[in-house]
Design a protein around this motif. Structure first.
Motif, PDB file in Angstrom:
ATOM      1  N   HIS A 142      97.805 -81.851  61.636  1.00 53.99           N
ATOM      2  CA  HIS A 142      98.804 -80.989  62.267  1.00 53.99           C
ATOM      3  C   HIS A 142      99.470 -80.137  61.189  1.00 53.99           C
ATOM      4  O   HIS A 142     100.068 -80.671  60.264  1.00 53.99           O
ATOM      5  CB  HIS A 142      99.865 -81.812  62.989  1.00 53.99           C
ATOM      6  N   ARG A 146     105.088 -75.883  65.901  1.00 51.93           N
ATOM      7  CA  ARG A 146     105.245 -74.686  66.745  1.00 51.93           C
ATOM      8  C   ARG A 146     106.708 -74.584  67.154  1.00 51.93           C
ATOM      9  O   ARG A 146     107.328 -75.591  67.511  1.00 51.93           O
ATOM     10  CB  ARG A 146     104.337 -74.872  67.958  1.00 51.93           C
ATOM     11  N   GLN A 147     107.250 -73.385  67.079  1.00 48.98           N
ATOM     12  CA  GLN A 147     108.674 -73.178  67.392  1.00 48.98           C
ATOM     13  C   GLN A 147     108.817 -72.521  68.762  1.00 48.98           C
ATOM     14  O   GLN A 147     108.121 -71.564  69.071  1.00 48.98           O
ATOM     15  CB  GLN A 147     109.277 -72.244  66.343  1.00 48.98           C
ATOM     16  N   SER A 148     109.722 -73.067  69.569  1.00 45.64           N
ATOM     17  CA  SER A 148     110.141 -72.316  70.758  1.00 45.64           C
ATOM     18  C   SER A 148     111.659 -72.346  70.814  1.00 45.64           C
ATOM     19  O   SER A 148     112.297 -73.075  70.043  1.00 45.64           O
ATOM     20  CB  SER A 148     109.521 -72.906  72.028  1.00 45.64           C
ATOM     21  N   GLU A 156     111.030 -77.911  68.235  1.00 49.56           N
ATOM     22  CA  GLU A 156     109.769 -78.056  67.499  1.00 49.56           C
ATOM     23  C   GLU A 156     108.773 -78.865  68.326  1.00 49.56           C
ATOM     24  O   GLU A 156     109.143 -79.855  68.945  1.00 49.56           O
ATOM     25  CB  GLU A 156     109.996 -78.797  66.172  1.00 49.56           C
ATOM     26  N   GLU A 157     107.527 -78.424  68.298  1.00 51.13           N
ATOM     27  CA  GLU A 157     106.458 -79.191  68.933  1.00 51.13           C
ATOM     28  C   GLU A 157     105.325 -79.337  67.924  1.00 51.13           C
ATOM     29  O   GLU A 157     105.123 -78.439  67.098  1.00 51.13           O
ATOM     30  CB  GLU A 157     105.857 -78.399  70.093  1.00 51.13           C
ATOM     31  N   GLU A 159     101.892 -79.070  66.215  1.00 53.64           N
ATOM     32  CA  GLU A 159     100.850 -78.054  66.231  1.00 53.64           C
ATOM     33  C   GLU A 159      99.511 -78.789  66.227  1.00 53.64           C
ATOM     34  O   GLU A 159      99.408 -79.885  65.701  1.00 53.64           O
ATOM     35  CB  GLU A 159     101.053 -77.189  64.980  1.00 53.64           C
ATOM     36  N   TRP A 161      95.932 -77.535  65.613  1.00 50.96           N
ATOM     37  CA  TRP A 161      94.858 -76.558  65.364  1.00 50.96           C
ATOM     38  C   TRP A 161      93.477 -77.186  65.377  1.00 50.96           C
ATOM     39  O   TRP A 161      92.484 -76.489  65.564  1.00 50.96           O
ATOM     40  CB  TRP A 161      95.110 -75.839  64.044  1.00 50.96           C
ATOM     41  N   LYS A 567     111.169 -69.845  60.992  1.00 51.11           N
ATOM     42  CA  LYS A 567     111.447 -71.220  61.413  1.00 51.11           C
ATOM     43  C   LYS A 567     112.430 -71.856  60.434  1.00 51.11           C
ATOM     44  O   LYS A 567     112.485 -71.480  59.268  1.00 51.11           O
ATOM     45  CB  LYS A 567     110.149 -72.035  61.430  1.00 51.11           C
ATOM     46  N   ASN A 606     108.178 -68.599  66.987  1.00 55.00           N
ATOM     47  CA  ASN A 606     106.940 -69.073  66.342  1.00 55.00           C
ATOM     48  C   ASN A 606     106.317 -68.063  65.391  1.00 55.00           C
ATOM     49  O   ASN A 606     105.109 -67.823  65.396  1.00 55.00           O
ATOM     50  CB  ASN A 606     105.914 -69.517  67.403  1.00 55.00           C
ATOM     51  N   ASN A 608     104.494 -66.679  62.393  1.00 54.61           N
ATOM     52  CA  ASN A 608     103.421 -67.246  61.559  1.00 54.61           C
ATOM     53  C   ASN A 608     102.663 -66.095  60.890  1.00 54.61           C
ATOM     54  O   ASN A 608     103.081 -64.932  60.991  1.00 54.61           O
ATOM     55  CB  ASN A 608     102.497 -68.143  62.397  1.00 54.61           C
TER      56      ASN A 608
END
Ligand code: B1N
Length: 790
Positions: A142, A146-148, A156-157, A159, A161, A567, A606, A608
């Protein structure tokens, strides 16, 4: 390479690698088939480069980094291989939307920010220049979270990939090492024998990194952690399924997740294990490769240059000494000298909270032999410099900066100002003992990603104007300078910027339901959230400007869109409150019918690498407003200037050199210098004095306090307000008026559209020095002693 061949290979991969026929292929299938077809074309130059290096028994660079913030790879590889047109045609012939295929690739976010992105730019430049080398790091399952935003607050969640296949890597089950922790040390003659108490397997995953025009390719080798034994069969057979899997989970934890903090010392055992895990695996690999070609380990420094990207791999010092001394019987003094001649260290920050220290007790428990060797290294230093007060182990902590300095033959800072501060602050005493050790290598960015890939419109104009040599020799952008007097060129330059702004506005429209006026100034601050980077200075100025607009609606305001991205570390409370404040301010300002024609605030979540590639080419103004002396370099600042944005900034990090290159008249300077900041703090009332002297600042703080941006909640921003009014270590208040006034100069300058565009074009023409190719050539000459192979 033509489109027909590429198309045939895509179809072949679709069928034989993915098991799909075209009629049922999803976007993912098409993207993966294209990736594999492109990857095939990387392999030939990659093998050729590796063979050439072996044949010449060349010295190699090993770049050890906890972070590689790579982003997407497909478009970059297509550019580097000259396949852009073929790929476009092949996609069209398969009825696929090429842009959508490229956008389907997840970002490889194996880094937090500048330090990790720099490592990725360096890999690109090393391959472009034919510098034989490897990047070594961790294959995090991870990457960065991921930011929302939920009601304006960062959430935060995890990630994920690797949920999809990672198309670029080659798994290397044969390249695996057992890495131990804990256990005990027994004397074995002059050396010692370390018997670890636990162990995991480090397995290699290789990603080729192809250089410009496919002339050379290096390897990024990332280590994944696995259990030594898959699971406990006896426990499983007794029905203890969770217990049986526990061993595996514990081992895999080491490469599970990227630490999301930059600039704080988290002091966690898992972090120490991650650091040792990838450093030890990399050193084993490096020594194995050396021994396959040479017999005498004393020659290691002539064949391997190991760069420590900050102190995160600093355990490389004692580990290399252990390998040379304990495992290969080299006398201790000689082992230390050999290790030092091989290693060098880059310092990326002076923030005290980011300088790694490990409790001695933790180090002794996790790495008992290394703790002994650290003491021996310290003894050696003390006997060489009996008057020196420098200690590696102090106050019960092992100081990784001191260890890295003492175990490296070169120590470099990342901008001219920062390298000077390294000499005069943290390492002043060590610098006095070793006056030739600290050098400067100002950071850079790769023009392949940050111009050619991200800004195709401006790239095409540059190539039409001065031909394509700039891509591998960015200082040739200076040849654009005479064209700044040419109305035709300037019109095309302005058109490219405007088209980028329209595209960004459309993206804001579909992704965030908020398109913005492309004729307004796009004022962008994108970077990690940290008090020293002062996003709160920017939002306070926004509030003051909004107030002024409401009070004087007929003053002829310059329309602006304030764009934020970034972030905060999940545990950094103050940074998260600043994010919340920006979102709250955006809600109120964007809804104001009086000012909405001139002022908007946009903060897409988010941020990046891929978002940076959209924002930077569309920016008019680049916000580089850190407290002077705190931003070691910055690299976003370089990307903006290159893409024709003007900087508003302090004399901090590489801003100083950007201003020198582009000319003071093409840069908006404000604020205190680093020594002025230090002097300012001597007055404990500096913030109160500044607030008293600035009615605008005072009013802006008052609006926040009254709950104007928080539905009347007058407590929400108590912590921020208290900090600014009572403490304000980062001198937001003391720099406020200077920043506000400078922004009004920016407004006036933007109103003269032609003159603004000329300044923007001069920023592009004069930013060539900030290519990471120049930085890498500097490392090759001054640190690594390596010559290019092409
Ligand atoms: O490194 C970049 C610089 O351009 C930036 O100015 C600098 O802030 C950044 C602990 C860091 N310094 N220190 C870190 C990252 C992760 C971590 O766990 C510290 N990052 C920087 C490239 O030189």
């Amino acid at each position: 390479m033509n489109a027909t061949d590429l198309r045939a290979d895509i179809l072949k991969h679709l069928e034989f690698s993915l098991g799909k026929d075209l009629a049922h292929a999803t976007l993912y299938d098409i993207r993966m088939a294209l990736t594999l077809a492109v990857r095939d074309r990387v392999v030939t130059p990659w093998f050729a480069a590796t063979r050439a290096t072996y044949a010449a028994k060349s010295k190699r660079v090993y770049y050890l980094s906890m972070e590689f913030l790579i982003g997407r790879l497909l478009e970059d590889a297509i550019h580097n291989l000259g396949l852009m047109q073929a790929a476009q045609e092949a996609m069209t012939s398969l009825d696929a939307d090429f842009a959508a295929v490229l956008a389907d690739e997840p970002d490889a976010a194996l880094g937090n920010g500048g330090l990790g992105r720099l490592a990725a730019c360096f890999l690109d430049s090393m391959s472009t220049l034919g510098c034989p080398g490897y990047g070594y790091g961790i294959r995090y399952e991870h990457g960065l979270f991921r930011q929302s935003f939920h009601e304006g607050r960062q959430v935060e969640e995890a990630e994920n990939w690797l949920r999809q296949r990672h198309g670029w890597e080659f798994e290397r089950p044969e390249a695996a090492f057992q890495i131990g922790f804990g256990g005990s040390v027994s004397e074995a003659g002059k050396t010692a024998l370390w018997t670890p108490g636990e162990a995991v397997i480090a397995k290699a995953y290789d990603t080729p990194t192809i250089g410009w025009q496919g002339k050379w390719a290096n390897t990024l080798r990332l280590w994944g952690a696995e259990p030594v034994r898959a699971f406990d069969l006896a426990a499983f057979n007794q029905g203890d399924y969770a217990g049986a899997a526990g061993l595996e989970a514990a081992a895999r934890t080491i490469s599970r997740v990227l630490y999301p903090d930059d600039t704080t010392d988290t002091g966690k055992e898992l972090r120490l294990k991650q650091e040792f895990f990838f450093t030890a695996a990399s050193l084993r690999d490096i020594v194995r490769r050396f021994q396959a070609e040479h017999s005498d380990l004393r020659a290691l420094p002539t064949k391997a240059a190991i760069q420590l990207n900050d102190t995160h791999p600093a355990i490389a010092g004692p580990e290399l000494v252990r390998i040379l001394h304990d495992e290969n019987d080299m006398p201790l003094d000689e082992a230390i000298l050999t290790a030092r001649a091989t290693l060098s260290y880059t310092n990326h920050t002076l923030l005290p909270e980011a300088l790694e220290r490990w409790p001695e007790a933790l180090m002794a428990r996790v790495l008992p032999r290394h703790m002994q060797l650290i003491e021996r290294i310290e003894d050696t230093h003390r006997s060489a410099y009996p008057k020196s007060a420098v200690r590696i182990v102090e106050g019960g902590d092992v100081k990784m900066g001191e260890l890295s300095f003492i175990m490296g033959h070169k120590v470099n800072g990342v901008s001219a100002l920062h390298s000077d501060l390294v000499k005069t602050t943290v390492f002043a005493e060590l610098h006095a003992l070793h006056p030739d050790r600290i050098i400067n290598q100002t950071n850079g960015v790769t023009p392949r990603r940050w111009m050619l890939g991200a800004n195709p419109r401006l790239s095409a104009l540059i190539t039409d104007t001065i031909s394509s040599g700039w891509v591998a020799d960015l200082e040739r952008l200076r040849e654009l300078e005479p064209h700044v007097a040419d109305a035709g060129f300037m019109a095309a330059f302005a058109d490219a910027k405007r088209a980028n702004k329209v595209e960004l506005s459309n993206w804001f429209g579909h992704e965030h339901g908020q398109s913005v006026d492309p004729d307004a100034m796009y004022d962008v601050q994108i970077k990690r959230f940290h008090e020293y980077k002062r996003q709160h200075l920017n939002i306070l100025e926004t509030i003051a400007l909004w107030t002024e607009m409401r009070d004087n609606p007929n003053a002829g305001w310059t329309p602006r869109v304030k764009i934020f991205g970034g972030k905060a570390a999940p545990g950094y409370v103050m940074a998260k409150e600043i994010i919340h404040l920006i979102n709250d301010v955006a809600t109120v300002i964007n809804a104001d019918p009086v000012t909405s024609q001139w002022l908007k605030v946009v903060y897409p979540p988010n941020y990046n690498v891929s978002m940076a590639e959209k924002l930077i080419p569309a920016a008019d103004l680049s916000e580089q407003i850190s407290t002077a002396g705190k931003e070691a370099s910055g690299t976003g600042n370089m990307k903006f200037a290159l893409n024709g944005a003007l900087t508003i900034g302090t004399l901090d990090g590489a801003n100083v050199e950007i201003r020198e290159q582009v000319g003071a008249e093409n840069f908006f300077l404000f604020g205190m210098t680093a020594p002025e900041v230090v002097a300012c703090r001597e007055n404990p009332e500096h913030q109160a004095d500044a607030i008293k002297a600035s009615p605008r600042l005072k009013a802006a703080l008052k609006l926040i306090e009254k709950g104007i941006f928080s539905d009347g909640d007058d407590k929400r921003y108590k912590a921020i307000l208290k900090n600014l009014r009572k403490h304000d270590y980062f001198t937001v208040c003391a720099d406020f008026d200077s920043y506000y006034d400078c922004q009004r100069q920016v407004d006036a300058a933007y109103r003269d559209a032609d003159q603004w565009m000329r300044m923007a074009a001069l920023n592009t023409a004069r930013s060539g020095w900030f290519s990471s190719d120049r930085t890498i050539l500097g490392y090759m000459a001054d640190v690594w002693d390596i010559k290019p192979m092409i």
